[in-house]
Design a protein around this motif. Structure first.
Motif, mmCIF file in Angstrom:
data_model
loop_
_atom_site.group_PDB
_atom_site.id
_atom_site.type_symbol
_atom_site.label_atom_id
_atom_site.label_comp_id
_atom_site.label_asym_id
_atom_site.label_seq_id
_atom_site.Cartn_x
_atom_site.Cartn_y
_atom_site.Cartn_z
ATOM 1 N N LEU A 191 -0.110 2.982 -9.668
ATOM 2 C CA LEU A 191 0.923 2.477 -8.760
ATOM 3 C C LEU A 191 1.801 3.625 -8.287
ATOM 4 N N LEU A 192 2.088 3.641 -6.987
ATOM 5 C CA LEU A 192 2.889 4.698 -6.386
ATOM 6 C C LEU A 192 3.914 4.104 -5.439
ATOM 7 N N ASP A 193 5.064 4.729 -5.343
ATOM 8 C CA ASP A 193 6.003 4.474 -4.259
ATOM 9 C C ASP A 193 5.917 5.680 -3.338
ATOM 10 N N ILE A 194 5.476 5.439 -2.102
ATOM 11 C CA ILE A 194 5.348 6.521 -1.132
ATOM 12 C C ILE A 194 6.513 6.418 -0.169
ATOM 13 N N MET A 195 7.445 7.357 -0.285
ATOM 14 C CA MET A 195 8.594 7.392 0.598
ATOM 15 C C MET A 195 8.276 8.294 1.780
ATOM 16 N N GLY A 196 8.772 7.904 2.951
ATOM 17 C CA GLY A 196 8.512 8.731 4.121
ATOM 18 C C GLY A 196 9.257 8.222 5.319
ATOM 19 N N ASN A 197 8.986 8.848 6.451
ATOM 20 C CA ASN A 197 9.630 8.494 7.708
ATOM 21 C C ASN A 197 8.633 7.789 8.614
ATOM 22 N N LEU A 198 9.029 6.616 9.085
ATOM 23 C CA LEU A 198 8.236 5.861 10.050
ATOM 24 C C LEU A 198 8.908 5.991 11.404
ATOM 25 N N THR A 199 8.147 6.486 12.378
ATOM 26 C CA THR A 199 8.632 6.566 13.758
ATOM 27 C C THR A 199 7.934 5.477 14.546
ATOM 28 N N LEU A 200 8.728 4.580 15.124
ATOM 29 C CA LEU A 200 8.222 3.445 15.897
ATOM 30 C C LEU A 200 9.191 3.173 17.026
ATOM 31 N N HIS A 201 8.673 2.974 18.221
ATOM 32 C CA HIS A 201 9.527 2.621 19.362
ATOM 33 C C HIS A 201 10.589 3.701 19.610
ATOM 34 N N GLY A 202 10.232 4.959 19.285
ATOM 35 C CA GLY A 202 11.129 6.078 19.509
ATOM 36 C C GLY A 202 12.219 6.262 18.472
ATOM 37 N N VAL A 203 12.167 5.481 17.399
ATOM 38 C CA VAL A 203 13.179 5.542 16.344
ATOM 39 C C VAL A 203 12.503 5.935 15.034
ATOM 40 N N THR A 204 13.118 6.840 14.288
ATOM 41 C CA THR A 204 12.588 7.263 12.994
ATOM 42 C C THR A 204 13.515 6.787 11.889
ATOM 43 N N LYS A 205 12.938 6.082 10.928
ATOM 44 C CA LYS A 205 13.705 5.555 9.788
ATOM 45 C C LYS A 205 12.906 5.770 8.504
ATOM 46 N N PRO A 206 13.609 5.931 7.383
ATOM 47 C CA PRO A 206 12.899 6.037 6.106
ATOM 48 C C PRO A 206 12.381 4.671 5.650
ATOM 49 N N VAL A 207 11.174 4.675 5.089
ATOM 50 C CA VAL A 207 10.590 3.466 4.511
ATOM 51 C C VAL A 207 9.919 3.852 3.193
ATOM 52 N N THR A 208 9.694 2.847 2.367
ATOM 53 C CA THR A 208 8.942 3.043 1.124
ATOM 54 C C THR A 208 7.736 2.117 1.143
ATOM 55 N N ILE A 209 6.564 2.697 0.933
ATOM 56 C CA ILE A 209 5.324 1.928 0.840
ATOM 57 C C ILE A 209 4.989 1.773 -0.637
ATOM 58 N N GLU A 210 4.865 0.539 -1.079
ATOM 59 C CA GLU A 210 4.424 0.271 -2.446
ATOM 60 C C GLU A 210 2.912 0.316 -2.440
ATOM 61 N N ALA A 211 2.347 1.345 -3.083
ATOM 62 C CA ALA A 211 0.914 1.595 -2.989
ATOM 63 C C ALA A 211 0.219 1.461 -4.335
ATOM 64 N N LYS A 212 -1.083 1.259 -4.252
ATOM 65 C CA LYS A 212 -1.914 1.168 -5.446
ATOM 66 C C LYS A 212 -3.217 1.900 -5.189
ATOM 67 N N LYS A 213 -3.600 2.715 -6.148
ATOM 68 C CA LYS A 213 -4.902 3.373 -6.058
ATOM 69 C C LYS A 213 -5.976 2.342 -6.378
ATOM 70 N N ILE A 214 -6.948 2.224 -5.489
ATOM 71 C CA ILE A 214 -8.043 1.282 -5.694
ATOM 72 C C ILE A 214 -9.160 1.939 -6.493
ATOM 73 N N GLY A 215 -9.484 3.179 -6.152
ATOM 74 C CA GLY A 215 -10.532 3.879 -6.874
ATOM 75 C C GLY A 215 -10.937 5.149 -6.160
ATOM 76 N N GLU A 216 -11.796 5.931 -6.810
ATOM 77 C CA GLU A 216 -12.350 7.125 -6.193
ATOM 78 C C GLU A 216 -13.680 7.455 -6.831
ATOM 79 N N GLY A 217 -14.520 8.162 -6.082
ATOM 80 C CA GLY A 217 -15.812 8.564 -6.608
ATOM 81 C C GLY A 217 -16.776 8.946 -5.511
ATOM 82 N N SER A 218 -17.991 9.261 -5.915
ATOM 83 C CA SER A 218 -19.036 9.674 -4.981
ATOM 84 C C SER A 218 -19.504 8.495 -4.147
#
Length: 192
Positions: free
Chosen positions: A120-147
């Protein structure tokens, strides 16, 4: 003293090299339809309107041994909005909502990642939409990784966030239940 200093410098360099050896850069597989950017908003408080953006691209960097060092960048073409209704999509692309002619892209760029454990991760960042930039937090989850079956290596995540339309200068009134949009992201990246 010289030997001790050299040993410390060597240890730091080796640790740095080992840490960066685990980090990997990925391109989000939007061309292969293994990724999606979806949205959901209440329609007048009576039902849910769902849709997606068909055209987007992005990259991320991820190290399973140091998830907090991850980074993400995604660019969305706003005129690719698709709610499965052509007249509504035309309205969404227009001045009342996305104003895709003046603001052809929306963009998210991470600034910080908090590792909450168990993928589980909280990804903080800036979302630019409609010419406006605001901070948002995405609540993320790793699903998996591999070949993968084609000789590559992939990693996948899902995430959600909610934004207020008025925060981005979109003030078309659909009633009090329709002031926020839930964004749902599903990304699968191909290791570079």
């Amino acid at each position: 003293m010289k030997k001790l200093t050299l040993a410390i410098v060597t240890a730091i360099a080796l640790n740095s090299a080992l840490s960066s050896a685990h980090a990997a850069d990925y391109i989000i597989d939007s061309k292969g339809a293994h990724a999606s950017v979806n949205f959901k908003i209440q329609h007048l408080g009576y039902s849910w309107l769902t849709g997606r953006f068909n055209d987007f691209k992005g990259t991320f960097s991820y190290d399973e041994n140091n998830p907090a060092a991850a980074s993400v960048s995604v660019t969305i073409e706003t005129d690719s909005v698709d709610s499965n209704h052509s007249e509504r999509d035309k309205h969404l692309r227009g001045d009342d909502f996305l104003n895709a002619d003046d603001f052809p892209e929306a963009k998210f760029v991470s600034t910080n990642v908090a590792d909450k454990g168990n993928g589980l991760l909280d990804i903080m960042g800036n979302l630019t939409l409609h010419g406006v930039t605001k901070p948002v937090t995405i609540e993320a989850k790793k699903i998996g990784e591999g070949s993968d079956p084609w000789g590559g290596y992939r990693a996948g995540f899902s995430g959600t966030t909610t934004i207020a339309l008025k925060d981005y200068g979109i003030d078309y009134d659909l009633g009090p239940a329709s002031q926020t949009v839930e964004l749902s992201l599903h990304v699968e990246g191909v290791k570079q």
